[in-house]
Design an enzyme around this catalytic site. Structure first.
Site, PDB file in Angstrom:
ATOM      1  N   ASP A 159      33.281  43.231  33.014  1.00  0.00           N
ATOM      2  CA  ASP A 159      34.022  42.754  33.751  1.00  0.00           C
ATOM      3  C   ASP A 159      33.175  42.175  35.072  1.00  0.00           C
ATOM      4  OD1 ASP A 159      35.871  40.968  35.148  1.00  0.00           O
ATOM      5  OD2 ASP A 159      37.326  42.985  35.040  1.00  0.00           O
TER       6      ASP A 159
HETATM    7  C1  BGC Z   1      38.757  39.654  36.285  1.00  0.00           C
HETATM    8  C2  BGC Z   1      38.459  39.327  34.784  1.00  0.00           C
HETATM    9  C3  BGC Z   1      37.942  37.747  34.938  1.00  0.00           C
HETATM   10  C4  BGC Z   1      36.615  37.921  35.429  1.00  0.00           C
HETATM   11  C5  BGC Z   1      36.226  36.326  35.607  1.00  0.00           C
HETATM   12  C6  BGC Z   1      37.450  39.372  37.131  1.00  0.00           C
HETATM   13  O1  BGC Z   1      37.486  39.672  38.196  1.00  0.00           O
HETATM   14  O2  BGC Z   1      38.867  41.014  36.318  1.00  0.00           O
HETATM   15  O3  BGC Z   1      39.624  39.375  34.071  1.00  0.00           O
HETATM   16  O4  BGC Z   1      37.816  37.377  33.450  1.00  0.00           O
HETATM   17  O5  BGC Z   1      36.698  38.132  36.924  1.00  0.00           O
HETATM   18  O6  BGC Z   1      36.663  35.564  36.385  1.00  0.00           O
END
Ligand code: BGC
Length: 776
Positions: free
Chosen positions: A272
């Site tokens: 993530d």
């Molecule tokens: C989130 C993810 C997301 C990623 C990219 C993160 O803060 O937890 O779910 O895909 O950002 O935007």
């Protein structure tokens, strides 16, 4: 000659992935170390309005698809392009308007949120949604959409619950597989997330989730396991949190032993965004790609390979998996994209899906559907005029429009009271003008609070209860990434909302007129304290861009509601099995802040509720909920009959057949929900566990459908920690088929004569402390 022929035929049948693996190996062997490591670290991220503290990110290729969440490194000399990944999961999240390109727009469809899609209990429909969503991914030149997301609704306050499907792993896994299969049919990829046990937003970056092996396997990993088996997604995204003392992105046991070796996952794992802290540990764990990628991560990995603390074989393997992904991607295949998906056709699918996941919670004296005599509608509640299509944060889609409830009603030919409408519209615009202007980043993680509920005075209510035929009130809720919800004024209605429902109820009931409450929410709320004031309650969730049209279709009975709850609505917050342990324990010494200034407390959350999440708890401990798992009314009635089992004794599998008949006056769909009660053997077992579900087709009055379920040994098994295996205990099993977890219509028993060890697993991810887990 014969041999030659055989050889050339067999060459033709070499699976694409095998050829791809060889090609990937070959390409990686031609890379310099610097190129390899660059590939393992994303190209960075440009967050508008955010000071990235001296540009810690590697590079900027954000121009490829503006608004995408990230890109991978390209190596032109080897024909390796940059690939683009973008959020997810309720639709493709990209910038709708591009700089220097004002003549065109790049809107995407805001689909109904996952919680609604799960409430359809219709995997075929979810696959159709996936196909259309994936078409937008392809047509906008994106390689991977960052979704679907399938963390468990452990607690109603989970800020991202709207992005997730259910409190039940079977529904979560089946819905995810359907969505992945639909999206990937377009030749684009998915990233199922957040792996794993990321069930809260409070300190999501550094919280240590302490969970038993059994609860982890049966509740928090099971959905992912089903999704891997049934859809083999291109990628998996590891989560931010720790599990039992290790960051998920740094845990070999999770990402390699379980995900790859036990479950056979063949794809790529990415972090993530900015997740984990030790890039070398992440590489060793099998977390191939660090997103969005920083220069510091690249340097750490390079240094480690150079000084021998990281074996080059590890980076080679990770790079090979990355190249394999790239070789299958639209960017590599130079797939032509139009930037013009058929948004109109997709909106029509979004409307159908939205309708099918709306749940009729209450319908006293057939208050709904609205009768022919209903013409003038008095519509109350801010949200009726400012409808919520989906949640906030990275799961928020940039759609071109959202049809509000009042627009939907007008489109359906109803007359919405103008005086009330003007009052609300004026109030909403003046309140919005008072809200602080926030930068992109500020509002992303910390959106403005909801507007205060408009107070309607009693003299107006008196007048309107005379002039109008019926009253509608919408209660709205929004939440998202970065924070969990609160009990006050969120799970529980605010005083102003309760007063609104009560006053409208009193005024309209005094004139013998009905009151309908519409819940435009992304997560579970309390309903008991106010539900007596409403004649009907329709849970419409956050239904995507066609919201108001879809709600109108249900209210007027154009479509019969057939949604069923995939998460329980408890009577009160204290009844939630995780209420005491959510969001975790504060440690006074943890005063520092982590990524993006997030608090590092509570530092630990212990899943004391164990396997008793959602209905597994309410049913086993006889705690009455407001609306149980699987619940949902219809405008017609159904009969369940003729439950038969293929055998009285289990041997490898058993088939259960049942007939469902529409015994009412209008066409409708029903869900056959199959629960199993297992014998108490060495472990305690939840009273019921969902092991299968089938939604009928549209049954005309009097029409029947026969449904067959196959029950396999793994459906009988629990995870026995002592032997680290899925074991089905010997004894009598009850098959219970019903229209909800509390409304079982037919039951039949079979015996398992001898214990079966269904699958032996690795002893990994063991908690380092004793958990005081809930037991029966
Ligand atoms: C989130 C993810 C997301 C990623 C990219 C993160 O803060 O937890 O779910 O895909 O950002 O935007």
């Amino acid at each position: 000659m014969k041999y030659l022929l055989f050889f050339s035929i067999s060459l033709l049948f070499i699976p694409a992935t095998f050829a791809q693996t060889n090609k990937a190996k070959d390409l990686v062997s031609k890379m310099t170390l610097d190129e390899k490591v660059s590939l393992l670290v994303g190209m960075g991220m440009n967050i508008p309005g955010m000071n990235m503290g001296g540009a810690p990110v590697v590079g900027q290729t954000m121009d490829k698809v503006p608004g995408a969440a990230g890109t991978t490194f390209g190596i032109p000399r080897l024909g390796i392009p940059n690939t683009v990944v973008s959020d997810g999961p309720a639709g493709l999240r990209i910038e709708p308007i591009r700089k220097n390109d004002s003549s065109k727009t790049y809107y995407a469809t805001a689909w109904p949120v996952a919680t609604l899609l799960a409430s359809t209990w219709n995997t075929n429909l979810v696959e159709q949604v996936g196909k259309a969503m994936g078409n937008e991914v392809k047509e906008y030149g994106v390689d991977v959409i960052l979704g679907p997301a399938l963390n468990i609704h452990r607690n109603p306050l989970g800020g991202r619950n709207f992005e997730y499907f259910s409190e039940d792993p079977l529904i979560s896994g089946k819905m995810t597989a359907a969505m992945v299969n639909g999206i990937e049919a377009n030749g684009v990829g998915t990233s199922i997330k957040h792996f794993a046990a990321n069930n809260q937003e409070t300190n999501r970056n550094t919280v240590n989730t302490i969970v038993s092996e059994r609860a982890l396997r049966e509740i928090y990993l099971k959905g992912f396991q089903i999704a891997i088996k049934e859809s083999q997604p291109w990628t998996v995204m590891s989560s931010y949190n720790y599990i039992n003392g290790k960051y998920t992105s740094e845990d070999y046991d999770l990402l390699t032993t379980i995900l790859r070796k036990e479950w056979g996952f063949k794809g790529l794992v990415m972090t993530d965004w900015f997740g984990g802290k030790d890039p070398v540990a992440q590489m060793k764990a099998g977390n191939d790609l660090l997103m969005p990628g920083t220069a510091a991560q690249k340097k750490t990995i390079l240094d480690a390979v150079n000084n021998g603390t990281l074996n080059a074989k590890v980076t080679d393997e990770n790079a090979e998996r990355l190249v394999e992904y790239i070789l299958g991607s639209p960017s590599y295949k130079k797939t032509v994209f139009t930037n013009k998906p058929d948004l109109k056709a997709h909106a029509a699918i979004a409307r159908v899906a939205a309708i099918e996941g709306m749940v009729l919670l209450k319908n006293e004296a057939s208050a709904l559907p609205l009768g022919k005599s209903t013409k003038n509608i008095a519509v109350f509640g801010n949200t009726s005029y400012d409808f919520i299509s989906g949640g906030t944060g990275s799961g928020d889609v940039n759609e071109a429009y959202t049809i509000s409830l009042v627009q939907g009603l007008s489109n359906a030919g109803y007359h919405v009271d103008e005086e009330i409408k003007n009052m609300y519209n004026n109030f909403i615009s003046s309140e919005k003008a008072k809200q602080p202007q926030k930068s992109f980043f500020e509002s992303f993680m910390n959106p403005n609070p909801p507007l205060p509920e408009f107070t309607v005075d009693n003299s107006l209510l008196l007048k309107k209860s005379t002039e109008s035929d019926i009253a509608l009130i919408t209660i709205g809720r929004n939440a998202g990434e970065g924070r969990d919800r609160k009990t006050e004024n969120d799970f529980y209605l605010s005083d102003a909302e309760k007063a609104l429902i009560k006053n409208v109820g009193d005024a309209f009931h005094a004139k013998n007129k009905k009151v309908v409450v519409v819940l435009n929410i992304g997560g579970v709320i309390e309903t008991v304290s106010w539900k007596d004031n409403a004649d009907a309650i329709v849970l419409v969730w956050q239904p995507g861009l066609e919201a108001g049209n879809a709600v109108a279709d249900i209210l007027i009975g154009k479509v019969n509601p057939s949604g069923k709850l995939a998460s329980t609505f408890p009577l009160k917050y204290e009844d939630v099995p995780s209420a005491k342990s959510f969001p975790g324990k504060e440690f006074p010494e943890k005063t520092t802040t982590g990524n993006f200034g997030m608090k590092m407390n509570p530092a630990e959350v212990t899943y004391e509720d164990g396997i008793y999440v959602g209905y597994r708890y309410y049913n086993s401990f006889h705690v009455k909920p407001a609306f149980e798992f699987g619940y949902g009314l219809s405008y017609t009635d159904f009969k369940f009959s003729n439950l038969t089992l293929s055998s009285k004794t289990f041997d490898k599998k058993i088939r259960a057949a049942i007939t469902i008949t529409n015994t009412g006056k209008v066409a409708g769909k029903e869900v056959a929900q199959l629960y199993i009660s297992a014998p108490t053997g060495k472990l305690d077992k939840p009273a019921e566990e969902l092991k299968g579900f089938v939604k009928t087709g549209l049954l005309q009055p009097g029409q029947s459908e026969n449904i067959t379920f196959t029950i396999n040994a793994e459906d009988l098994a629990s995870f026995n920690t002592d032997v680290t295996a899925w074991v089905a205990d010997a004894g009598t099993y009850a098959v219970k088929i019903g229209s909800s977890s509390a409304n079982i219509k037919q039951t039949a028993n079979f015996n398992l004569l001898k214990e079966v060890v269904v699958e032996k697993c690795n002893k990994v991810m063991v908690p380092q402390v004793t958990i005081n887990e809930l037991h029966q």
